[in-house]
Design a protein around this motif. Structure first.
Motif, PDB file in Angstrom:
ATOM      1  N   PHE A  59      29.533 -29.056  42.359  1.00  0.00           N
ATOM      2  CA  PHE A  59      27.980 -28.410  41.819  1.00  0.00           C
ATOM      3  C   PHE A  59      27.650 -27.747  43.204  1.00  0.00           C
ATOM      4  N   GLY A  60      27.467 -26.515  42.900  1.00  0.00           N
ATOM      5  CA  GLY A  60      26.962 -25.434  43.988  1.00  0.00           C
ATOM      6  C   GLY A  60      26.216 -24.217  43.249  1.00  0.00           C
ATOM      7  N   GLU A  61      26.639 -22.919  43.700  1.00  0.00           N
ATOM      8  CA  GLU A  61      26.203 -22.001  43.165  1.00  0.00           C
ATOM      9  C   GLU A  61      26.977 -21.640  41.895  1.00  0.00           C
ATOM     10  N   THR A  62      28.565 -21.872  42.136  1.00  0.00           N
ATOM     11  CA  THR A  62      29.410 -21.090  40.909  1.00  0.00           C
ATOM     12  C   THR A  62      30.223 -22.372  40.383  1.00  0.00           C
ATOM     13  N   ALA A  63      30.576 -22.295  39.177  1.00  0.00           N
ATOM     14  CA  ALA A  63      31.673 -23.076  38.747  1.00  0.00           C
ATOM     15  C   ALA A  63      32.954 -22.653  39.025  1.00  0.00           C
ATOM     16  N   SER A 116      41.735 -16.804  37.126  1.00  0.00           N
ATOM     17  CA  SER A 116      40.710 -17.873  37.854  1.00  0.00           C
ATOM     18  C   SER A 116      39.301 -17.278  37.153  1.00  0.00           C
ATOM     19  N   VAL A 117      38.509 -18.293  37.234  1.00  0.00           N
ATOM     20  CA  VAL A 117      37.212 -18.164  36.874  1.00  0.00           C
ATOM     21  C   VAL A 117      36.214 -18.628  37.475  1.00  0.00           C
ATOM     22  N   GLU A 118      35.103 -17.747  37.773  1.00  0.00           N
ATOM     23  CA  GLU A 118      33.955 -18.140  38.734  1.00  0.00           C
ATOM     24  C   GLU A 118      32.937 -17.793  38.069  1.00  0.00           C
ATOM     25  N   VAL A 119      31.863 -18.906  37.059  1.00  0.00           N
ATOM     26  CA  VAL A 119      30.728 -18.547  36.795  1.00  0.00           C
ATOM     27  C   VAL A 119      29.621 -19.404  37.387  1.00  0.00           C
TER      28      VAL A 119
END
Length: 155
Positions: A59-63, A116-119
């Protein structure tokens, strides 16, 4: 008596063959053309032992997560020295969305079969660690549609 036995035998045989032809009325199944594994931010793939695997991301800004898309070459399936070969599939677009239908985004696999996914967690509706969201990734390969169901947990 001999005629009665013959009639019973014929009826039993016909009943057996008719009963075997009935298709499953509940689920229409199509074999997926690819194997899709989901990986969390640690890089370890989902176990694959469940139809709805749960992966985690810090948990942070992006998954952060990724998908590995492989085609299974079964040419040598009967040769125990070779077996099934996993070939990465490039240029497959995966539509990631909530199970309710709202779209998150489309991501494409590279030459290594990896997308790759960053959400942002806020896009997923998660505001704290320890929450889980149910998602799906859908695509098409060789004119056959496929969907991978999974859950993403924040830790």
């Amino acid at each position: 008596m001999k005629k009665l036995s013959y009639i019973i035998l014929v009826l039993a045989t016909v009943t057996t063959f008719v009963a075997c032809e009935k298709q499953d009325p509940f689920v229409d199944r199509v074999v997926a053309p690819v194997l899709v594994t989901v990986k969390g931010d640690t890089g370890s793939p989902s176990s694959g032992l469940t139809t709805d695997p749960t992966i985690s991301s810090s948990f942070g800004e992006t998954a952060k997560l990724s998908f590995m898309v492989l085609e299974l070459d079964k040419t040598n399936i009967l040769d125990y020295t070779k077996g099934i070969d996993s070939i990465p599939v490039a240029s497959v677009s995966l539509l990631v969305k909530f199970r309710g239908g709202a779209e998150i985004g489309t991501f494409t696999t590279g030459a290594d079969g990896l997308a790759s996914v960053e959400v942002p967690w806020s896009t997923l509706g998660i505001s704290e660690s320890g929450s889980t969201v149910s998602l799906s990734a859908s695509g098409t390969y060789k004119d056959v549609a496929f969907t991978k169901l999974f859950k993403l947990a924040s830790n």
